[in-house]
Design an enzyme around this catalytic site. Sequence first.
Site, PDB file in Angstrom:
ATOM      1  N   ASP A  41       0.854  -1.185   0.000  1.00 11.94           N
ATOM      2  CA  ASP A  41       0.000   0.000   0.000  1.00 11.94           C
ATOM      3  C   ASP A  41       0.894   1.241   0.000  1.00 11.94           C
ATOM      4  O   ASP A  41       1.838   1.322   0.769  1.00 11.94           O
ATOM      5  CB  ASP A  41      -0.904  -0.018   1.236  1.00 11.94           C
ATOM      6  CG  ASP A  41      -2.012   1.003   1.188  1.00 11.94           C
ATOM      7  OD1 ASP A  41      -1.732   2.194   0.928  1.00 11.94           O
ATOM      8  OD2 ASP A  41      -3.166   0.625   1.422  1.00 11.94           O
ATOM      9  N   ASN A  97     -12.726  -3.511   2.734  1.00 13.65           N
ATOM     10  CA  ASN A  97     -13.681  -2.423   2.916  1.00 13.65           C
ATOM     11  C   ASN A  97     -14.532  -2.483   1.651  1.00 13.65           C
ATOM     12  O   ASN A  97     -14.026  -2.245   0.555  1.00 13.65           O
ATOM     13  CB  ASN A  97     -12.974  -1.073   3.033  1.00 13.65           C
ATOM     14  CG  ASN A  97     -12.137  -0.977   4.292  1.00 13.65           C
ATOM     15  OD1 ASN A  97     -12.501  -1.522   5.323  1.00 13.65           O
ATOM     16  ND2 ASN A  97     -11.021  -0.293   4.207  1.00 13.65           N
ATOM     17  N   HIS A 110     -10.427  -4.980  -3.146  1.00 16.41           N
ATOM     18  CA  HIS A 110      -9.082  -5.244  -2.663  1.00 16.41           C
ATOM     19  C   HIS A 110      -9.100  -5.693  -1.219  1.00 16.41           C
ATOM     20  O   HIS A 110      -9.913  -5.242  -0.417  1.00 16.41           O
ATOM     21  CB  HIS A 110      -8.154  -4.043  -2.848  1.00 16.41           C
ATOM     22  CG  HIS A 110      -8.626  -2.764  -2.239  1.00 16.41           C
ATOM     23  ND1 HIS A 110      -9.642  -2.002  -2.772  1.00 16.41           N
ATOM     24  CD2 HIS A 110      -8.193  -2.099  -1.139  1.00 16.41           C
ATOM     25  CE1 HIS A 110      -9.807  -0.919  -2.042  1.00 16.41           C
ATOM     26  NE2 HIS A 110      -8.953  -0.952  -1.029  1.00 16.41           N
TER      27      HIS A 110
END
Length: 153
Positions: A41, A97, A110
């Site tokens: 990330d 999420n 993701h």
Amino acid sequence: MICQRADRPDMSEDCIFCGIVAGEIPSRTVYEDATTFAFLDANPLAPGHTLVIPKDHHEHVQDMPAGVASDVFATAHRLVGPVEAAVDADGSAVAFNNGEAAGQEVPHAHCHVVPRFDGDGGAPIHGLFGDRPDLDDDALDDIAGDIADAVPE
């Protein structure tokens, strides 16, 4: 409306993750196979925070075909140990999420693999929510029935 790429109709023209998969946007790739792609990330919550995505563009978890969803989870499963080992983590949070209301910032499904450390100040998933709903047995039965009835065969 998702704008498809002329050369790759399975990818979105305006999706940052599709740009990463296409090699147009650099990433710190940690794993890739035929259907999934994993990279660090760019705005990590912890050292080693890794994202696992389907290569094809699917906005939500439920938009992924079952085989692709299985592949995404298999890749996350494969990476949890190496991610934890790379940063000497004490554990990890593995989560999706799903939708803007749930905190999804990039509209491409993701999975987050976030290393956790003793005393890091993070909370379990229960810490994401404020007051819990007060549901009686009838309400719970109704919700369970509605979900069970809506599950595709």
